[in-house]
Design a protein around this motif. Structure first.
Motif, PDB file in Angstrom:
ATOM      1  N   ALA A 114       0.849  -1.184   0.000  1.00 28.44           N
ATOM      2  CA  ALA A 114       0.000   0.000   0.000  1.00 28.44           C
ATOM      3  C   ALA A 114       0.889   1.240   0.000  1.00 28.44           C
ATOM      4  CB  ALA A 114      -0.907   0.004   1.229  1.00 28.44           C
ATOM      5  N   PHE A 115       0.605   2.173  -0.901  1.00 22.22           N
ATOM      6  CA  PHE A 115       1.326   3.449  -0.946  1.00 22.22           C
ATOM      7  C   PHE A 115       0.312   4.587  -0.900  1.00 22.22           C
ATOM      8  CE2 PHE A 115       4.225   0.438  -2.935  1.00 22.22           C
ATOM      9  CZ  PHE A 115       5.398   0.703  -2.235  1.00 22.22           C
ATOM     10  N   ASN A 116       0.665   5.651  -0.170  1.00 21.10           N
ATOM     11  CA  ASN A 116      -0.258   6.756   0.044  1.00 21.10           C
ATOM     12  C   ASN A 116       0.547   8.035   0.217  1.00 21.10           C
ATOM     13  OD1 ASN A 116      -2.294   8.506   0.983  1.00 21.10           O
ATOM     14  ND2 ASN A 116      -3.291   6.897   2.169  1.00 21.10           N
ATOM     15  N   ASP A 117       0.132   9.095  -0.463  1.00 20.74           N
ATOM     16  CA  ASP A 117       0.799  10.391  -0.286  1.00 20.74           C
ATOM     17  C   ASP A 117      -0.158  11.473   0.196  1.00 20.74           C
ATOM     18  OD1 ASP A 117      -0.712  10.963  -2.532  1.00 20.74           O
ATOM     19  OD2 ASP A 117       0.996  11.268  -3.878  1.00 20.74           O
ATOM     20  N   GLY A 118      -1.347  11.070   0.655  1.00 20.09           N
ATOM     21  CA  GLY A 118      -2.345  12.031   1.102  1.00 20.09           C
ATOM     22  C   GLY A 118      -3.254  12.519  -0.008  1.00 20.09           C
ATOM     23  N   LYS A 119      -2.846  12.299  -1.267  1.00 22.23           N
ATOM     24  CA  LYS A 119      -3.667  12.672  -2.415  1.00 22.23           C
ATOM     25  C   LYS A 119      -4.203  11.443  -3.138  1.00 22.23           C
ATOM     26  CE  LYS A 119      -1.059  16.945  -3.176  1.00 22.23           C
ATOM     27  NZ  LYS A 119      -0.161  17.700  -4.102  1.00 22.23           N
ATOM     28  N   ARG A 120      -3.358  10.438  -3.252  1.00 23.19           N
ATOM     29  CA  ARG A 120      -3.762   9.173  -3.854  1.00 23.19           C
ATOM     30  C   ARG A 120      -3.304   8.024  -2.964  1.00 23.19           C
ATOM     31  NH1 ARG A 120      -1.338   7.879  -9.304  1.00 23.19           N
ATOM     32  NH2 ARG A 120      -2.867   6.173  -9.222  1.00 23.19           N
ATOM     33  N   ALA A 121      -4.069   6.952  -2.980  1.00 21.28           N
ATOM     34  CA  ALA A 121      -3.693   5.727  -2.272  1.00 21.28           C
ATOM     35  C   ALA A 121      -3.855   4.566  -3.243  1.00 21.28           C
ATOM     36  CB  ALA A 121      -4.585   5.517  -1.050  1.00 21.28           C
ATOM     37  N   ILE A 122      -2.820   3.735  -3.366  1.00 20.01           N
ATOM     38  CA  ILE A 122      -2.872   2.607  -4.302  1.00 20.01           C
ATOM     39  C   ILE A 122      -2.502   1.308  -3.604  1.00 20.01           C
ATOM     40  CG2 ILE A 122      -2.402   3.997  -6.369  1.00 20.01           C
ATOM     41  CD1 ILE A 122       0.523   2.976  -6.246  1.00 20.01           C
ATOM     42  N   VAL A 123      -2.993   0.217  -4.174  1.00 18.91           N
ATOM     43  CA  VAL A 123      -2.611  -1.133  -3.781  1.00 18.91           C
ATOM     44  C   VAL A 123      -1.811  -1.728  -4.927  1.00 18.91           C
ATOM     45  CG1 VAL A 123      -3.443  -3.434  -3.197  1.00 18.91           C
ATOM     46  CG2 VAL A 123      -4.656  -1.406  -2.338  1.00 18.91           C
ATOM     47  N   VAL A 124      -0.680  -2.352  -4.624  1.00 17.26           N
ATOM     48  CA  VAL A 124       0.224  -2.909  -5.635  1.00 17.26           C
ATOM     49  C   VAL A 124       0.337  -4.405  -5.394  1.00 17.26           C
ATOM     50  CG1 VAL A 124       2.570  -2.822  -6.578  1.00 17.26           C
ATOM     51  CG2 VAL A 124       1.493  -0.720  -5.716  1.00 17.26           C
ATOM     52  N   GLU A 125      -0.005  -5.185  -6.431  1.00 19.69           N
ATOM     53  CA  GLU A 125      -0.002  -6.641  -6.290  1.00 19.69           C
ATOM     54  C   GLU A 125       0.691  -7.300  -7.477  1.00 19.69           C
ATOM     55  OE1 GLU A 125      -3.964  -7.491  -3.666  1.00 19.69           O
ATOM     56  OE2 GLU A 125      -4.293  -7.183  -5.817  1.00 19.69           O
ATOM     57  N   TYR A 126       1.298  -8.442  -7.219  1.00 19.37           N
ATOM     58  CA  TYR A 126       1.996  -9.241  -8.231  1.00 19.37           C
ATOM     59  C   TYR A 126       1.297 -10.590  -8.287  1.00 19.37           C
ATOM     60  CZ  TYR A 126       5.381  -5.514  -7.934  1.00 19.37           C
ATOM     61  OH  TYR A 126       5.974  -4.273  -7.962  1.00 19.37           O
ATOM     62  N   LEU A 127       0.613 -10.867  -9.397  1.00 14.68           N
ATOM     63  CA  LEU A 127      -0.318 -11.988  -9.432  1.00 14.68           C
ATOM     64  C   LEU A 127      -0.092 -12.974 -10.569  1.00 14.68           C
ATOM     65  CD1 LEU A 127      -3.553  -9.882  -8.728  1.00 14.68           C
ATOM     66  CD2 LEU A 127      -2.209 -11.189  -7.060  1.00 14.68           C
ATOM     67  N   ASP A 128       0.786 -12.641 -11.551  1.00 25.09           N
ATOM     68  CA  ASP A 128       0.870 -13.484 -12.746  1.00 25.09           C
ATOM     69  C   ASP A 128       2.249 -14.057 -13.032  1.00 25.09           C
ATOM     70  OD1 ASP A 128       2.230 -11.245 -13.577  1.00 25.09           O
ATOM     71  OD2 ASP A 128       0.834 -10.726 -15.197  1.00 25.09           O
ATOM     72  N   GLY A 129       3.227 -13.819 -12.162  1.00 32.81           N
ATOM     73  CA  GLY A 129       4.559 -14.374 -12.349  1.00 32.81           C
ATOM     74  C   GLY A 129       5.462 -13.591 -13.274  1.00 32.81           C
ATOM     75  N   THR A 130       4.980 -12.495 -13.864  1.00 31.85           N
ATOM     76  CA  THR A 130       5.827 -11.696 -14.756  1.00 31.85           C
ATOM     77  C   THR A 130       6.795 -10.807 -13.988  1.00 31.85           C
ATOM     78  OG1 THR A 130       4.277  -9.823 -14.859  1.00 31.85           O
ATOM     79  CG2 THR A 130       3.979 -11.625 -16.470  1.00 31.85           C
ATOM     80  N   GLY A 131       6.456 -10.500 -12.747  1.00 34.41           N
ATOM     81  CA  GLY A 131       7.264  -9.582 -11.957  1.00 34.41           C
ATOM     82  C   GLY A 131       6.815  -8.147 -12.076  1.00 34.41           C
TER      83      GLY A 131
END
Length: 311
Positions: A114-131
């Motif tokens: 999870a990354f957040n800067d007070g303006k945007r918040a995102i979830v980052v996931e690795y699900l397919d083996g590509t990296g």
């Protein structure tokens, strides 16, 4: 941080120009390190925060086949990005491989971030083996360990009348659709969604009120020793919350508390000169209430806060 053990947590101050295995830092940050350059949580000098959470279904590139490893993601992003927009560009062009870590007895860590800067918040996931990642806007303002975030959104939709995929005023929380005393990742996620959707924003008049609110929310999802067991990680040692943290992005304040010292400690990140400070890391645990963590200030009245924001 929940695990059947303490994971050798250290509170670390990382200056600009510090050398890690694959690169030097551009931006300084403060966070929680677990050896082997593994950071689970951090806040950088520009107010970008990053958190790593367990995800059993994560599928990274094969070991040794990435630009960085799964445990490097939080510190690599915070060392090189000033905002979520910049973080997203870095992540889209950086290949991440799975890695085994001694701190978890050689397990390959499945994680999402999870990354957040007070303006945007995102979830980052690795699900397919590509990296390379799947990046999703965190519209709920909440995430948990398992399952993957799109499944978490579906779970939230089942709890919220009128939920349309956004954190909108039209959505209403339904008390009938969650288990009040479920300590699983899903159960804790449901509680946090409920807290968000029942929060009276008019009561949060200052940033400090927001910090207090976050700590009180964490009280409901703290895991004392003996509450749960993760038998795959340890047959004997109970799972528990060894530390928790709350981040005030607007004021660049990083708060944390540990199970062996319930005093809430504050690091004033924007008071640190990251061009001159030296790298330092000190044990997160076994800290007495009168001990000051490096570059931190002891809060005067810990009763103003309650428990910690658990991932």
């Amino acid at each position: 941080m929940e695990w059947p053990g303490e994971l050798r947590g250290k509170i670390a101050v990382v200056p600009r120009g510090h050398e890690f295995s694959e690169s030097k830092t551009t931006h300084g940050f403060v966070g929680i390190e677990h050896g082997e350059e593994l950071f689970s949580s951090a806040l950088n000098e520009h107010g970008l925060s990053g958190e790593a959470l367990a995800l059993a279904g994560a599928v990274f590139a094969d070991e040794g086949q990435g630009d960085i490893r799964s445990g490097d993601v939080v510190r690599y992003v915070l060392a090189n990005a000033r905002s979520v927009d910049e973080a997203e560009k870095i992540l889209q062009s950086t290949k991440v491989s799975v890695a085994a870590y001694d701190v978890v007895d050689g397990l390959h860590l499945g994680m999402h971030y999870a990354f957040n800067d007070g303006k945007r918040a995102i979830v980052v996931e690795y699900l397919d083996g590509t990296g390379f990642p799947v990046i999703t806007e965190n519209k709920l303002g909440v995430m948990t360990n398992d399952p993957a975030y799109h499944e978490q959104e579906a779970l939230a939709g089942m709890m919220l009348d009128g939920y349309d995929g956004y954190h909108s005023a039209k959505a209403r929380f339904s008390e009938e659709t969650f288990a009040a005393f479920d300590y699983s990742p899903i159960g804790r996620f449901q509680k946090m969604v409920g807290f968000n959707y029942t929060m009276d924003q008019s009561q949060l008049k200052t940033d400090f009120d927001g910090v207090n609110r976050a700590w009180s929310m964490v009280n409901a999802v703290d895991i004392p020793q003996g509450t749960l067991y993760w038998r795959f990680a340890s047959a004997e040692v109970p799972q528990f919350t060894s530390y928790s943290n709350v981040v005030d992005i607007a004021n660049k304040d990083y708060y944390f508390r540990t199970y062996d010292n319930m005093d809430i400690r504050k690091i004033d990140v924007d008071s640190i000169d990251f061009s001159n400070v030296k790298y330092s890391s000190n044990s997160l645990l076994e800290a007495k209430s009168n001990t000051k963590t490096t570059n931190s200030k002891q809060l005067l009245d810990c009763s103003m806060y309650q428990f910690q924001l658990a991932s």
